[in-house]
Scaffold this active site. Sequence first.
Site, PDB file in Angstrom:
ATOM      1  N   TRP B 327     -77.559  73.230 -35.869  1.00  0.00           N
ATOM      2  CA  TRP B 327     -77.020  74.514 -35.423  1.00  0.00           C
ATOM      3  C   TRP B 327     -75.502  74.453 -35.312  1.00  0.00           C
ATOM      4  O   TRP B 327     -74.805  75.409 -35.593  1.00  0.00           O
ATOM      5  CB  TRP B 327     -77.636  74.882 -34.067  1.00  0.00           C
ATOM      6  N   HIS B 328     -75.003  73.278 -34.885  1.00  0.00           N
ATOM      7  CA  HIS B 328     -73.574  73.150 -34.669  1.00  0.00           C
ATOM      8  C   HIS B 328     -72.774  73.102 -35.949  1.00  0.00           C
ATOM      9  O   HIS B 328     -71.576  73.336 -35.926  1.00  0.00           O
ATOM     10  CB  HIS B 328     -73.267  71.889 -33.848  1.00  0.00           C
ATOM     11  N   GLY B 329     -73.415  72.785 -37.050  1.00  0.00           N
ATOM     12  CA  GLY B 329     -72.648  72.743 -38.290  1.00  0.00           C
ATOM     13  C   GLY B 329     -73.475  72.304 -39.469  1.00  0.00           C
ATOM     14  O   GLY B 329     -74.456  71.577 -39.313  1.00  0.00           O
TER      15      GLY B 329
END
Lengths: 156, 471, 395
Positions: B327-329
Amino acid sequence: MNSYRIKEIICVVVLLVFIIVLVGQNRQSNADAKDVFKSVVAAVDTDGLKVCKAEKFKEQFGFEKSDFEGVYYMASDSIMDVREILVVRCGDNAPADALLDKVQSRADDKYGLFKQYDPTASALLKKYVAEKKGGFVFFAVCDDVAAAKRAFHKAL
Amino acid sequence: MIFSSAAFLFAFLPPVLALYYLPLFRNRPQTEIFKKNLVLCIASLIFYAWGEPIYVILMLLSIYFNFTIVRDMEHERRSPRRRKRLFIAAILFNILVLGFFKYFGFLVGTVNSVFSLHLPVVKLALPIGISFYTFQILSYVIDVYSGKCHVQKSLLNFATYVTMFPQLIAGPIVQYGDIEMQLRARRMNRRKFTAGILFFARGLGKKVIFANTIGAVYTEIAALDPDNLGAVTAWFGILCYTLQIYFDFSGYSDMAIGLGKMFGFDFVQNFNFPYAATSIKDFWKRWHISLSTWFRDYVYIPLGGNRKGTPRTILNILIVWTLTGLWHGAAWNFVAWGAYYGLLLLGEKYIYGKALEKLPVIVRRIITLFIVVIGWVFFSAESFPAAAQYLGAMFGGAGIFDGMTRYYLTANLLPFTLMSCSALGMFRSFPISKNKDLRLVLQALGYAVVFAISVVCLVSDSFNPFLYFRF
Amino acid sequence: MENRRPPAAARRPAAPSKIPAICIWITAGFCGVLLLIMALFWITPDRASSESENRVLQQRPKFTLSAVADGSFMKDFETYMTDQFPLRDGLIGFHSFLSEFTGARKQQNVIRAKTGRLIEAQTPVNEDVLNETLGAINAFKKKNADLQQAFLLAPNASDLFAGDLPYGMRMDDRQETLTAVKDTLKGLTWISASNALKTVAEPETLYYRTDHHWTTRAAFACFLALNQKWKLGAKESTFAFYPVTDSFSGTLASSYGDHKLKDTIEICVPKKSKSTYIAEYASQQRKTASLFEKDKLAQKNQYEVFLGGNYDKVVISTVADTTNTLLLFKDSYANCFLPMLTPYFSKIVVIDPRYFSDSLSHVMEENDFTHVLFLYNLNTFLADKSLAPVLQSAG
């Protein structure tokens, strides 16, 4: 089919159209480098700028004109005039990314050089546009970069 | 637009607040709330379009589609099979949109390198905030499907929920259930507004004064050649990053909560002094709380949580944490970062958790902080090799000290110490005064100074990054 | 429990909480400040440029559909709001004060020394570029072996004032670099600027406190060293120093954000009027009878009083009674050095390779040089990419 389904389908269709248009922006253009260059030049004030020969292109950017499919470069004789226009049509194996990197780092260096001595020139240099689109590399430093950019996109 | 900018503070916010509170329909509460939601929604669309003039269309399409399909779902509630199909369609739509715009390049790139292909990579820019608003929309879809919430019949209210500018671009991720009532009726009074102002000022200070300052030090250190980087400097650098990302993100969350309050909304707290955590499990109960809660409620529990036996629990935890990292990248170092925490949580749960609890609190906090800092090395690096290089420097690869160590430490001693104490929560229970009135006045004066200094920094700093913006 | 009298404090009615009233004040204060600044912003007229920052400021961007679609309107608007913010200069000064207060001594690449002077940080050496430049210089020397060639590499303030750097900050000792360059340029006469500067009694007067250039005094000390090596016949007493301004706030002050310190600029002229000359600026197509541009003293960057700034090529013809002619390759450090050379050369062609795009062979053919001088400062020279191509264009 109820009204909800119709709306859902319309949404999905619009979304697909949206994606296709977006992706289409990045497609290879068939435009001729000369035409693109002419349109850009027509859109901005190029008083005092001359179309340069292949040697100047090599001297300024370090690449051979023959590496690409079409190179058009316009700059001033005087180094105090920082305005430039560069339109390059890249072939399949052309070092497009390397050229773009070189263009950007050269513009940044030039900005640093002029920053302390000439605020007007450095303001022009700060707003340079350098992008790779449709198989072209485009670089411009001029008074109305927005117009130059628009002309470039339109010509593609 | 970002909150910490002169354009937002002095060109956008005042007119929006003025229009919002303009008492046009004083005697008709229904119309009044409609007008308020309308103002907020339109302002939010302008706010989003300011940063994404083209992708605002995508967000609008997503809102309309999900609004329609959930109403369709409710329309079919007497037919569970059709309802379920619509539900799956909605989930797929959102995941595919998020997947395409965020992960397509990553996926194709990975496939290319694994199978040595040369599939064309479609290079599209990432729409800002897509991870946040997609997750909020999913929360709505799932909550209505599971019966937790009623379907929202007003497109305006639903759009307001998704686009609300205080939390649109960087969270906290608001679950629909928490906001359902507030869309129809929310309490707006001067106490709440004041609390909002104080929250906002605190967040602004955290972001502009703390995060930007210490972030500049980290950026300088990170730009140094790792082969000449002494261990002390490297550690100091990553500790600066540790502080930067905390103040950056929690500052932004504070501003979001503060702005929410100014508009009458109550959002749930997103950070709770995470660096004072005593275990990794505790850390994730204090860091980006809304994200871990979302993953717990909408992925972990539906997958069975810990109720289907140990092997399944392990799998669930790994899935959730890999997804959290992802989700973060869209890059492998984020996946690794997520898996890193997943494995550590499993370790705590099944292997050394009990032993950890027997240690004194201070030791547990140090161990946890150590683990978190190492995690940040992977999070902040450009790539795996870069992270490995930096780690190498941290553990003495290029010596202990280098030419600039003393300078970095002494020039930044005061801000670093101040920020560390603040991050660890040492200023929380400051015994200012027993008198509530005096306390409020002193707080207000303090935050007024913070606000003033923040504006000074905003105007003179060209350095104003936001780390959590790639989501 | 039997009934007990409640404690005295509880019997008194509680004082009404003033919180609601305080809330009104806070709310009013916050909204008031936002509105006030918004109003000030729209009321105060837009400035075209900032003197203290030495740059052009963003004007209000035009609202067009295409500018909105590609985001340039928004980006420019945000810049517009910070650039035209009321009291911007004051805020920047205050910010720099705050930073120093919390211990920072470095802004961008400018350092505040313990003595209060501003020092430019050292440029990292680019080995490949440096080697190419040195190679080009040596090749040029070989091709023109009949000319007297000298090389003057001036150290920067960071080299002289290494002891004044803020606590803990260490910079490279570039003496080794200087020696290495000297050894590589074996064929050229090496003028040791470091040694020349060491002979000056007051080292503080050698560099401006707010600018990255050396002062005229430092230039003069090196001129005397050059004079000794080339036997030009100059005598120290035949030169006079005149201050032309004491309000100079240079590039370092702009970068650092602090304009409290002011420097004095002096010019150095030969006392006797043997120094009449005409300077011809090729690219500007103008001629002037003075190497000093008094107009530049009215602007921010007063160092441009020397030669009017940097130009690609300047040809100086003098009435000096000599057949010596000089080809000078330089960066901006030489600008204050030039007037000292005028009595000893009948013609000086000054080339700044960063701006020079002509072919050097033209220049060499048009003129019959007897001397060549390279005058650079370390920070510029160690990363200079423009000298080598110019030298190589001499064929």
